[in-house]
Design an enzyme around this catalytic site. Sequence first.
Site, PDB file in Angstrom:
ATOM      1  N   HIS A  72      13.738  10.358  75.537  1.00 21.33           N
ATOM      2  CA  HIS A  72      15.096   9.901  75.245  1.00 21.33           C
ATOM      3  C   HIS A  72      15.138   9.205  73.892  1.00 21.33           C
ATOM      4  O   HIS A  72      14.356   8.298  73.633  1.00 21.33           O
ATOM      5  CB  HIS A  72      15.587   8.945  76.334  1.00 21.33           C
ATOM      6  CG  HIS A  72      16.025   9.652  77.581  1.00 21.33           C
ATOM      7  ND1 HIS A  72      16.786   9.053  78.549  1.00 21.33           N
ATOM      8  CD2 HIS A  72      15.818  10.930  77.992  1.00 21.33           C
ATOM      9  CE1 HIS A  72      17.029   9.935  79.525  1.00 21.33           C
ATOM     10  NE2 HIS A  72      16.438  11.072  79.207  1.00 21.33           N
ATOM     11  N   TYR A 200      24.182   1.924  80.496  1.00 18.05           N
ATOM     12  CA  TYR A 200      24.240   0.536  80.962  1.00 18.05           C
ATOM     13  C   TYR A 200      25.705   0.123  80.901  1.00 18.05           C
ATOM     14  O   TYR A 200      26.262   0.035  79.809  1.00 18.05           O
ATOM     15  CB  TYR A 200      23.414  -0.377  80.045  1.00 18.05           C
ATOM     16  CG  TYR A 200      21.919  -0.222  80.198  1.00 18.05           C
ATOM     17  CD1 TYR A 200      21.236   0.828  79.577  1.00 18.05           C
ATOM     18  CD2 TYR A 200      21.182  -1.123  80.957  1.00 18.05           C
ATOM     19  CE1 TYR A 200      19.865   0.967  79.720  1.00 18.05           C
ATOM     20  CE2 TYR A 200      19.810  -0.994  81.098  1.00 18.05           C
ATOM     21  CZ  TYR A 200      19.161   0.050  80.478  1.00 18.05           C
ATOM     22  OH  TYR A 200      17.809   0.185  80.628  1.00 18.05           O
ATOM     23  N   PRO A 291      14.802  -6.209  85.850  1.00 18.32           N
ATOM     24  CA  PRO A 291      14.559  -4.830  85.411  1.00 18.32           C
ATOM     25  C   PRO A 291      15.499  -4.299  84.331  1.00 18.32           C
ATOM     26  O   PRO A 291      15.305  -3.183  83.845  1.00 18.32           O
ATOM     27  CB  PRO A 291      14.720  -4.019  86.703  1.00 18.32           C
ATOM     28  CG  PRO A 291      15.556  -4.863  87.596  1.00 18.32           C
ATOM     29  CD  PRO A 291      15.282  -6.281  87.238  1.00 18.32           C
ATOM     30  N   LYS A 295      11.125  -3.251  81.471  1.00 15.05           N
ATOM     31  CA  LYS A 295       9.896  -3.748  80.834  1.00 15.05           C
ATOM     32  C   LYS A 295       8.701  -3.989  81.759  1.00 15.05           C
ATOM     33  O   LYS A 295       7.587  -4.156  81.268  1.00 15.05           O
ATOM     34  CB  LYS A 295      10.204  -5.079  80.120  1.00 15.05           C
ATOM     35  CG  LYS A 295      11.087  -4.918  78.917  1.00 15.05           C
ATOM     36  CD  LYS A 295      10.354  -4.181  77.820  1.00 15.05           C
ATOM     37  CE  LYS A 295      11.270  -3.750  76.700  1.00 15.05           C
ATOM     38  NZ  LYS A 295      10.923  -2.461  76.129  1.00 15.05           N
ATOM     39  N   TYR A 383      13.788  -2.361  72.960  1.00 22.88           N
ATOM     40  CA  TYR A 383      13.888  -1.416  74.079  1.00 22.88           C
ATOM     41  C   TYR A 383      12.780  -0.360  73.973  1.00 22.88           C
ATOM     42  O   TYR A 383      12.127  -0.032  74.971  1.00 22.88           O
ATOM     43  CB  TYR A 383      15.265  -0.749  74.118  1.00 22.88           C
ATOM     44  CG  TYR A 383      15.547  -0.077  75.440  1.00 22.88           C
ATOM     45  CD1 TYR A 383      16.260  -0.746  76.436  1.00 22.88           C
ATOM     46  CD2 TYR A 383      15.064   1.208  75.719  1.00 22.88           C
ATOM     47  CE1 TYR A 383      16.489  -0.152  77.668  1.00 22.88           C
ATOM     48  CE2 TYR A 383      15.292   1.803  76.940  1.00 22.88           C
ATOM     49  CZ  TYR A 383      16.006   1.121  77.912  1.00 22.88           C
ATOM     50  OH  TYR A 383      16.228   1.704  79.140  1.00 22.88           O
TER      51      TYR A 383
END
Length: 394
Positions: A72, A200, A291, A295, A383
């Site tokens: 991704h 998200y 979460p 990570k 990220y």
Amino acid sequence: MQTQVAIIGAGPAGLLLAHMLHRRGIESVILERHSRAYIERRIRAGVMEHDVAALLERVGLGARMRREGLVHQGINLRFAGRTVRVDFAGLVGRSVMVYGQHEVVKDMVRARLEAGGTILFEAEAVRLEGLEGERPVVVFRHGGLEERLEAAVVAGCDGFHGIARRSIPAAHITTFERRYPYAWLGILAEARPASEELIYARHERGFALLSMRSPTLSRLYIQVPPTTDLADWPDERIWDELELRLAAPGFHLERGPVVQKDLTVMRSFVTEPMRYGRLLLAGDAAHIVPPTGAKGLNLAVADVTHLARALFAFFERGDERPFEAYSRLCLQRIWQVQHFSWWMTTMLHREEGALPFDHHRQLGELEAVTGSRAALTWLAEHYTGLPLDFSEIA
Ligand SMILES: Cc1cc2nc3c(=O)[nH]c(=O)nc-3n(C[C@H](O)[C@H](O)[C@H](O)COP(=O)(O)OP(=O)(O)OC[C@H]3O[C@@H](n4cnc5c(N)ncnc54)[C@H](O)[C@@H]3O)c2cc1C
């Protein structure tokens, strides 16, 4: 029984450590309280940082991930009726790998057993002895009998609820904890993911996340109170709630059979130091992150790179100094990741009882972040993951 490194726990941390030690000729035994079938089915994390995926490749664990994993190049932030894509590739030239933790675990277990390594399944460590000395012992229960595993070093890779951390005398450790007033209700569904990349979503009704484990398996979450009873959430109610929170023009959520449903409480937790005598902690045994930043698994892998190097120095050169440095090296990354995970969490979740001020401030924060290339670059850096130190890892 005797070995060089006694490893408690066959999660990603323990399995990777055993594999890396084996490649340098260092012997270990893994004790795992559950069965092989259980740990290979346990659905947990699914997003691997750029360097974590590269590390698995480098140590010969990446073949199936390369074939079946999904690379991704970005994620989507959805709020106030808008969707903003965070373009990792464009911002930082890095990506993440979507590949289920249970698949990573399968690959690691197979590699370990094919190499002739020892994993004792359904073997529960119940007591640690002699951690201050040179031959610590792990007492474990296996097949109804109590047995002893003696080693030069014990690696506590037994997750948050394991015994390793709890075996350290309280006067020798400090713990830091923050609990969040919400949890995630997660489902795994046999449904085509409604988006190629993760979404998200910050919504008035609470946070939602669209994720996936493969082109046919969706992993979806909604924010719920930590006291939620799963029995109150039949599948249709979950799908309806997901549709409301993820709604956007042209967006269509595909429904399918729900094959797993779970509740994850949200907590930030750190233990300092991560060593006591000949016991070294790695992964969830030492720290937990909520979460939202994806990570937990990645941090466990980062610990193991430092731990493996410390053990190479000890067994190959008799040098114990890297044990001293181990905690400090891990904690530098851990606290940065703690911050990122806390930040993603508090920016995206609605807190019960929050003031209207907080609601508007949160939207202001999302506007500020998505409107700034500098802020998006920072998000993308964290990220996709801080760089891993690959030295001595072959
Ligand atoms: C329900 C759940 C959902 C999660 N979802 C996500 C997610 O969506 N995204 C994300 O990034 N992270 C997620 N995480 C976090 C991530 O899965 C962990 O950070 C990761 O598993 C850490 O790996 P580990 O090897 O340190 O610990 P673990 O994977 O917990 O492995 C520890 C192992 O030790 C074994 N063990 C424990 N006690 C003993 C004992 N006394 N004797 C022998 N063996 C023992 C356990 O059975 C287990 O197999 C989730 C965690 C949980 C619990």
